[in-house]
Motif scaffolding. Structure first.
Motif, PDB file in Angstrom:
ATOM      1  N   VAL A  56       0.851  -1.187   0.000  1.00  0.00           N
ATOM      2  CA  VAL A  56       0.000   0.000   0.000  1.00  0.00           C
ATOM      3  C   VAL A  56       0.886   1.237   0.000  1.00  0.00           C
ATOM      4  N   GLU A  57       0.393   2.290  -0.638  1.00  0.00           N
ATOM      5  CA  GLU A  57       1.046   3.589  -0.598  1.00  0.00           C
ATOM      6  C   GLU A  57       0.286   4.440   0.413  1.00  0.00           C
ATOM      7  N   VAL A  58       1.028   5.160   1.257  1.00  0.00           N
ATOM      8  CA  VAL A  58       0.440   6.029   2.273  1.00  0.00           C
ATOM      9  C   VAL A  58       0.934   7.445   2.050  1.00  0.00           C
ATOM     10  N   ARG A  59       0.020   8.395   2.023  1.00  0.00           N
ATOM     11  CA  ARG A  59       0.345   9.822   1.899  1.00  0.00           C
ATOM     12  C   ARG A  59       0.346  10.423   3.295  1.00  0.00           C
ATOM     13  N   LEU A  60       1.362  11.251   3.580  1.00  0.00           N
ATOM     14  CA  LEU A  60       1.444  11.932   4.867  1.00  0.00           C
ATOM     15  C   LEU A  60       1.528  13.427   4.659  1.00  0.00           C
ATOM     16  N   ASP A  61       0.836  14.162   5.513  1.00  0.00           N
ATOM     17  CA  ASP A  61       0.947  15.616   5.596  1.00  0.00           C
ATOM     18  C   ASP A  61       1.313  15.947   7.031  1.00  0.00           C
TER      19      ASP A  61
END
Length: 173
Positions: free
Chosen positions: A89-94
């Motif tokens: 899975v790809e996870v986006r973080l801000d």
């Protein structure tokens, strides 16, 4: 075993940390390595919520440091799965930094982490499909295949000739 499809919102994770003296460099700014450590934890939690499995970090890419984070700031890390592949899975973080006394809040960082789901013997296992709902989730979902191909090409695991999604950005069919 049939895997249930999951919504991106189900993996949404918020993690908060207070920047203390032990977290800073000699300029009283948060050390980049400490932030990456916190981001890895938040991203792993998000990935595990999606997979309902143990996950291991496969890659960290596109980490941008926009603003220094100061001693005493409160860090808010928001993480959400953007796409599921076969076993990853790809996870986006801000990352947001907030000075509580002044009320100033600014975006400091963003990144993409990739995790692979594993069983108790550390063998890769399939992950549930991701269903994006919002326009932002759909955009991140659509871009994830290009980001994945770029990671694979840069990592020597895919030939540039095989990266059809990347080639489509530069060449007309």
């Amino acid at each position: 075993m049939s895997l249930k499809k999951k919504f991106a919102r189900e993996s949404f994770t918020i993690m908060n940390e207070l920047v203390l003296p032990n977290d800073t460099n000699t300029l009283n700014n948060l050390m980049g390595g400490r932030l990456l450590h916190w981001m890895d934890i938040a991203a792993a939690i998000s990935a595990q919520k999606h997979c309902n499995r143990i996950v291991v970090t496969a890659s960290v890419d596109n980490v941008s440091f926009k603003q220094p984070i100061k001693l005493g700031d409160v860090i808010t890390i928001e993480a959400k799965v953007t796409r599921a592949f076969n076993t990853s899975v790809e996870v986006r973080l801000d990352v947001w930094a907030e000075n509580i006394p002044s009320g100033a809040r600014q975006k400091s960082n963003e990144a993409y982490y990739t995790f692979v789901a594993v069983d108790q013997s550390a063998r890769t296992i399939p992950v549930p499909e991701l269903i994006p709902e919002t326009p932002e989730e759909i955009d991140l979902f659509d871009g994830a295949l290009r980001r994945r191909q770029l990671r694979l090409v840069l990592g020597g695991k895919m030939s540039p000739d095989e990266a059809s999604e990347l080639k489509a950005l530069f060449f007309k069919a």
